[in-house]
Scaffold this motif. Structure first.
Motif, PDB file in Angstrom:
ATOM      1  N   VAL A 114     -58.954  29.407 146.375  1.00 40.72           N
ATOM      2  CA  VAL A 114     -60.107  30.206 145.978  1.00 40.72           C
ATOM      3  C   VAL A 114     -61.348  29.355 146.189  1.00 40.72           C
ATOM      4  O   VAL A 114     -61.368  28.168 145.842  1.00 40.72           O
ATOM      5  CB  VAL A 114     -60.005  30.616 144.495  1.00 40.72           C
ATOM      6  N   PHE A 115     -62.383  29.945 146.753  1.00 37.46           N
ATOM      7  CA  PHE A 115     -63.637  29.222 146.984  1.00 37.46           C
ATOM      8  C   PHE A 115     -64.581  29.467 145.809  1.00 37.46           C
ATOM      9  O   PHE A 115     -64.882  30.607 145.464  1.00 37.46           O
ATOM     10  CB  PHE A 115     -64.284  29.666 148.299  1.00 37.46           C
ATOM     11  N   PRO A 133     -54.089  28.375 140.957  1.00 40.12           N
ATOM     12  CA  PRO A 133     -55.305  28.464 141.763  1.00 40.12           C
ATOM     13  C   PRO A 133     -55.722  27.075 142.248  1.00 40.12           C
ATOM     14  O   PRO A 133     -55.697  26.118 141.473  1.00 40.12           O
ATOM     15  CB  PRO A 133     -56.353  29.034 140.812  1.00 40.12           C
ATOM     16  N   VAL A 134     -56.082  26.982 143.502  1.00 38.86           N
ATOM     17  CA  VAL A 134     -56.612  25.735 144.067  1.00 38.86           C
ATOM     18  C   VAL A 134     -58.069  26.008 144.416  1.00 38.86           C
ATOM     19  O   VAL A 134     -58.377  26.754 145.350  1.00 38.86           O
ATOM     20  CB  VAL A 134     -55.821  25.307 145.318  1.00 38.86           C
ATOM     21  N   SER A 135     -58.964  25.432 143.645  1.00 33.23           N
ATOM     22  CA  SER A 135     -60.390  25.712 143.805  1.00 33.23           C
ATOM     23  C   SER A 135     -61.034  24.743 144.785  1.00 33.23           C
ATOM     24  O   SER A 135     -60.889  23.530 144.643  1.00 33.23           O
ATOM     25  CB  SER A 135     -61.100  25.619 142.454  1.00 33.23           C
ATOM     26  N   ILE A 136     -61.738  25.313 145.753  1.00 38.04           N
ATOM     27  CA  ILE A 136     -62.503  24.519 146.711  1.00 38.04           C
ATOM     28  C   ILE A 136     -63.959  24.952 146.600  1.00 38.04           C
ATOM     29  O   ILE A 136     -64.281  26.109 146.878  1.00 38.04           O
ATOM     30  CB  ILE A 136     -61.997  24.730 148.150  1.00 38.04           C
ATOM     31  N   PRO A 137     -64.849  24.078 146.152  1.00 38.95           N
ATOM     32  CA  PRO A 137     -66.254  24.472 146.020  1.00 38.95           C
ATOM     33  C   PRO A 137     -66.922  24.612 147.385  1.00 38.95           C
ATOM     34  O   PRO A 137     -66.645  23.839 148.310  1.00 38.95           O
ATOM     35  CB  PRO A 137     -66.877  23.341 145.208  1.00 38.95           C
ATOM     36  N   PHE A 138     -67.769  25.605 147.490  1.00 38.64           N
ATOM     37  CA  PHE A 138     -68.583  25.745 148.694  1.00 38.64           C
ATOM     38  C   PHE A 138     -69.511  24.551 148.850  1.00 38.64           C
ATOM     39  O   PHE A 138     -69.795  23.826 147.887  1.00 38.64           O
ATOM     40  CB  PHE A 138     -69.452  27.005 148.610  1.00 38.64           C
ATOM     41  N   ARG A 139     -70.024  24.396 150.066  1.00 35.37           N
ATOM     42  CA  ARG A 139     -71.142  23.480 150.267  1.00 35.37           C
ATOM     43  C   ARG A 139     -72.367  24.033 149.524  1.00 35.37           C
ATOM     44  O   ARG A 139     -72.360  25.160 149.040  1.00 35.37           O
ATOM     45  CB  ARG A 139     -71.462  23.352 151.754  1.00 35.37           C
ATOM     46  N   ILE A 144     -68.251  27.296 154.000  1.00 37.16           N
ATOM     47  CA  ILE A 144     -66.932  26.718 153.786  1.00 37.16           C
ATOM     48  C   ILE A 144     -66.901  25.242 154.193  1.00 37.16           C
ATOM     49  O   ILE A 144     -67.311  24.898 155.306  1.00 37.16           O
ATOM     50  CB  ILE A 144     -65.874  27.484 154.605  1.00 37.16           C
ATOM     51  N   PRO A 145     -66.373  24.356 153.343  1.00 40.03           N
ATOM     52  CA  PRO A 145     -66.136  22.963 153.740  1.00 40.03           C
ATOM     53  C   PRO A 145     -64.802  22.898 154.499  1.00 40.03           C
ATOM     54  O   PRO A 145     -63.737  22.697 153.913  1.00 40.03           O
ATOM     55  CB  PRO A 145     -66.067  22.228 152.401  1.00 40.03           C
ATOM     56  N   PHE A 348     -68.293  30.368 137.137  1.00 36.99           N
ATOM     57  CA  PHE A 348     -67.406  30.779 138.219  1.00 36.99           C
ATOM     58  C   PHE A 348     -66.868  29.589 139.023  1.00 36.99           C
ATOM     59  O   PHE A 348     -66.310  29.762 140.105  1.00 36.99           O
ATOM     60  CB  PHE A 348     -68.118  31.763 139.144  1.00 36.99           C
ATOM     61  N   TYR A 349     -67.059  28.398 138.480  1.00 35.51           N
ATOM     62  CA  TYR A 349     -66.522  27.170 139.076  1.00 35.51           C
ATOM     63  C   TYR A 349     -65.487  26.557 138.144  1.00 35.51           C
ATOM     64  O   TYR A 349     -65.611  26.655 136.919  1.00 35.51           O
ATOM     65  CB  TYR A 349     -67.625  26.123 139.253  1.00 35.51           C
ATOM     66  N   ASP A 350     -64.506  25.877 138.707  1.00 36.28           N
ATOM     67  CA  ASP A 350     -63.656  25.003 137.900  1.00 36.28           C
ATOM     68  C   ASP A 350     -64.432  23.753 137.501  1.00 36.28           C
ATOM     69  O   ASP A 350     -64.369  23.303 136.358  1.00 36.28           O
ATOM     70  CB  ASP A 350     -62.404  24.611 138.677  1.00 36.28           C
TER      71      ASP A 350
END
Length: 383
Positions: A114-115, A133-139, A144-145, A348-350
């Motif tokens: 999830v982004f 859930p595997v959270s990937i933060p946006f730049r 997308i990074p 809305f972020y981890d």
């Protein structure tokens, strides 16, 4: 003693901020619902459907003529070859479609990427499926990074959830993005769940590019849509999900037991509206672009600074020139002291980054937006 399946989940920020707005009599630019009435012809067509006898259960995959109409529209737009019932299901809104897709396709021990920031229904549904859930933060610019994504895709990655146009970032995926994602998942069994509920609300001459349009991803993709977002009827909770037949079969196995069928007269009324008022869809983007620009112009003299917004009916505003307090505290103070409710995006972020952004819904009447902007312009810059 009740053992909660979502013990760490708190009340939705939308519920919290709307309640706070009501308590303080604030203008509510927090929750994402339109502040104006739908086209009355939708009511007329739906009432006619009731009077004509469409009051019993619709077929599980949806009223066949509506299902066929939507399949043909997707085939024309994206070069797919969808057939009614096999590739598309009418749903009780897009949130139900997303929840059911995750329930049907994700298993205990799986991982779902999830982004962040992400719509708040994704992660609870993943956890209820027994997955992680595997959270990937946006730049910083909400793109997308790619290198980080590449490194996080493993044999356990069952699904990647994408949202375009993105809420709240306002960004759009381009064809090159879908091709890059296809490269990453090519040798895996990873499924793509594409949340495209704002697909008709795209600005500045840009285009919506669906996951369904990428031939390399088509066999592994489901995409969700919402009539509520398109026709100002969020309370009707009618949407649809479309994609690969093998995935749709699994989706429908679960759908039939948690919803079975969606409000029948609404489906009949919506089809008649789609057939008789085709211009409604093409008018949606310019209508909301005007709202976006109206708000930005009204806030030009304020200390709030807008981030680019190319889609959805939300704009992000940077308040760092006003305050360095955390966004949850800032939005509570705005609601209480200024009388304008907005949404903090850190929830809305981890792991929220260091930023000072709030989300403002501009799907409101002109007078409402101008009144809110007048109040927001009274916020003094930091000294």
């Amino acid at each position: 003693m009740i053992k909660s399946k979502l013990g760490a989940i708190e009340t939705s920020i939308f519920t919290v901020m709307t309640a706070l707005a009501q308590k303080h009599g604030a203008i509510n630019l927090a929750q994402g619902f339109p502040g104006f009435s739908p086209d009355s012809r939708i009511f007329e067509f739906t009432r006619e459907a009731m009077e004509q006898g469409h009051n019993q259960y619709a077929p599980m995959s949806g009223w066949p003529p509506l299902n066929a109409f939507l399949c043909e529209a997707l085939n024309t737009a994206h070069g797919t070859n969808f057939s009614p019932g096999h590739n598309l299901t009418i749903t009780a809104g897009a949130t139900q479609a997303i929840f059911t897709a995750i329930s049907a396709l994700v298993h205990p021990g799986d991982e779902v990427i999830v982004f962040d920031p992400a719509y708040d229904c994704y992660k609870p549904a993943i956890r209820l499926a027994g997955a992680e859930p595997v959270s990937i933060p946006f730049r910083a610019d909400f793109t997308i990074p790619w290198n980080q994504l590449q490194s996080r895709v493993t044999s356990r990655t069952r699904m990647i959830i994408v949202n375009t146009p993105h809420n709240p970032g306002g960004t759009l995926w381009q064809p090159a993005d879908w091709q890059r994602l296809a490269d990453i998942v090519e040798d895996s069994s990873t499924i793509i769940l594409s949340d495209e509920v704002y697909h008709q609300i795209v600005f500045d001459g840009q285009q919506h590019h669906s996951a369904l349009a990428c031939a390399r991803l088509r066999d592994r993709t489901l995409a969700t849509y919402s009539f509520g977002k398109s026709f100002h009827i969020t309370g009707w909770k009618v949407g649809y999900i479309a994609g690969a037949e093998k995935l749709m079969r699994e989706y429908q196995k679960v759908h039939q037991f948690n919803v079975f069928s969606v409000h029948h007269p609404s489906q009949v009324g919506l089809l008649k509206y789609l057939e008789n008022v085709p211009e409604a869809r093409s008018q949606l983007a310019p209508f909301y672009q005007e709202k976006r620009d109206l708000l930005a112009d009204a806030l030009e003299s304020s200390a709030l600074r807008p981030l680019p917004c190319h889609g959805s009916y939300f704009s992000l505003y940077d308040y760092s020139a006003i305050s360095r307090e955390p966004d949850v505290e800032f939005t509570r103070r705005l609601t209480r002291d200024i009388g304008v409710a907005t949404i903090p995006i850190s929830v809305f972020y981890d792991q929220p980054p260091e930023q000072h952004l709030i989300r403002i819904c501009f799907a409101k009447q002109t007078d409402t937006l101008l009144q809110a902007a007048e109040r927001l312009c009274t916020l003094a810059p930091r000294v």
